[in-house]
Design a protein around this motif. Structure first.
Motif, mmCIF file in Angstrom:
data_model
loop_
_atom_site.group_PDB
_atom_site.id
_atom_site.type_symbol
_atom_site.label_atom_id
_atom_site.label_comp_id
_atom_site.label_asym_id
_atom_site.label_seq_id
_atom_site.Cartn_x
_atom_site.Cartn_y
_atom_site.Cartn_z
ATOM 1 N N LYS A 10 0.798 -1.237 0.000
ATOM 2 C CA LYS A 10 0.000 0.000 0.000
ATOM 3 C C LYS A 10 0.829 1.285 0.000
ATOM 4 N N PRO A 11 1.925 1.386 0.750
ATOM 5 C CA PRO A 11 2.716 2.628 0.688
ATOM 6 C C PRO A 11 3.428 2.838 -0.662
ATOM 7 N N LEU A 12 3.569 1.791 -1.447
ATOM 8 C CA LEU A 12 4.272 1.891 -2.726
ATOM 9 C C LEU A 12 3.406 2.432 -3.855
ATOM 10 N N VAL A 13 2.093 2.299 -3.729
ATOM 11 C CA VAL A 13 1.200 2.573 -4.853
ATOM 12 C C VAL A 13 0.473 3.909 -4.710
ATOM 13 N N GLU A 14 -0.043 4.401 -5.836
ATOM 14 C CA GLU A 14 -0.792 5.643 -5.851
ATOM 15 C C GLU A 14 -2.241 5.440 -5.419
ATOM 16 N N PHE A 15 -2.786 4.243 -5.665
ATOM 17 C CA PHE A 15 -4.168 3.930 -5.327
ATOM 18 C C PHE A 15 -4.220 2.765 -4.336
ATOM 19 N N PRO A 16 -3.945 3.035 -3.040
ATOM 20 C CA PRO A 16 -3.918 1.939 -2.055
ATOM 21 C C PRO A 16 -5.272 1.260 -1.855
ATOM 22 N N GLU A 17 -6.353 1.960 -2.184
ATOM 23 C CA GLU A 17 -7.674 1.347 -2.014
ATOM 24 C C GLU A 17 -7.925 0.237 -3.037
ATOM 25 N N ASP A 18 -7.134 0.195 -4.107
ATOM 26 C CA ASP A 18 -7.292 -0.837 -5.139
ATOM 27 C C ASP A 18 -6.456 -2.084 -4.884
ATOM 28 N N VAL A 19 -5.689 -2.101 -3.793
ATOM 29 C CA VAL A 19 -4.851 -3.260 -3.477
ATOM 30 C C VAL A 19 -5.739 -4.386 -2.950
ATOM 31 N N ARG A 20 -5.670 -5.530 -3.599
ATOM 32 C CA ARG A 20 -6.462 -6.696 -3.198
ATOM 33 C C ARG A 20 -5.540 -7.912 -3.090
ATOM 34 N N VAL A 21 -5.724 -8.683 -2.029
ATOM 35 C CA VAL A 21 -4.959 -9.909 -1.847
ATOM 36 C C VAL A 21 -5.946 -11.043 -1.629
ATOM 37 N N SER A 22 -5.866 -12.052 -2.486
ATOM 38 C CA SER A 22 -6.706 -13.237 -2.310
ATOM 39 C C SER A 22 -5.795 -14.447 -2.152
ATOM 40 N N SER A 23 -6.321 -15.491 -1.543
ATOM 41 C CA SER A 23 -5.492 -16.678 -1.336
ATOM 42 C C SER A 23 -6.211 -17.920 -1.841
ATOM 43 N N ARG A 29 0.667 -26.194 -0.750
ATOM 44 C CA ARG A 29 1.060 -24.805 -0.983
ATOM 45 C C ARG A 29 -0.130 -23.857 -0.823
ATOM 46 N N ILE A 30 0.224 -22.603 -0.562
ATOM 47 C CA ILE A 30 -0.761 -21.525 -0.489
ATOM 48 C C ILE A 30 -0.327 -20.476 -1.513
ATOM 49 N N ILE A 31 -1.249 -20.093 -2.382
ATOM 50 C CA ILE A 31 -0.946 -19.107 -3.413
ATOM 51 C C ILE A 31 -1.681 -17.819 -3.055
ATOM 52 N N TYR A 32 -0.927 -16.742 -2.877
ATOM 53 C CA TYR A 32 -1.514 -15.431 -2.645
ATOM 54 C C TYR A 32 -1.455 -14.666 -3.952
ATOM 55 N N GLN A 33 -2.586 -14.088 -4.346
ATOM 56 C CA GLN A 33 -2.659 -13.324 -5.587
ATOM 57 C C GLN A 33 -2.829 -11.859 -5.241
ATOM 58 N N LEU A 34 -1.887 -11.047 -5.678
ATOM 59 C CA LEU A 34 -1.890 -9.613 -5.415
ATOM 60 C C LEU A 34 -2.392 -8.889 -6.648
ATOM 61 N N SER A 35 -3.389 -8.056 -6.451
ATOM 62 C CA SER A 35 -3.956 -7.273 -7.543
ATOM 63 C C SER A 35 -3.876 -5.795 -7.171
#
Length: 76
Positions: A10-23, A29-35
């Protein structure tokens, strides 16, 4: 783990409200998907993938105590 990924990104991006993490959990294994917002994709990946590699390193280190292997995918 989702909170850790969000805290890093979130501190890296211009639109932190659009950061989504799903698992997605599978047998070993566990796969985390960052959008993130499309315009923030370059900031998350970084030059030659350095930022993405650093994020993955921190996430893998934090998850090393778990029995399952952790993967982080950055998706559009």
């Amino acid at each position: 783990m989702k909170e850790l990924i969000e805290t890093i990104v979130k501190p890296l991006v211009e639109f932190p409200e659009d950061v989504r993490v799903s698992s997605q959990e599978e047998d070993h294994r566990i796969i985390y998907q960052l959008s993130v917002n499309k315009s923030d994709m370059g900031k998350v990946i970084g030059k030659q993938g350095r930022v993405a590699k650093a994020i993955r390193t921190v996430v893998y280190a934090a998850g090393s105590s778990q029995a399952k292997k952790i993967f982080l995918e950055i998706v559009e």
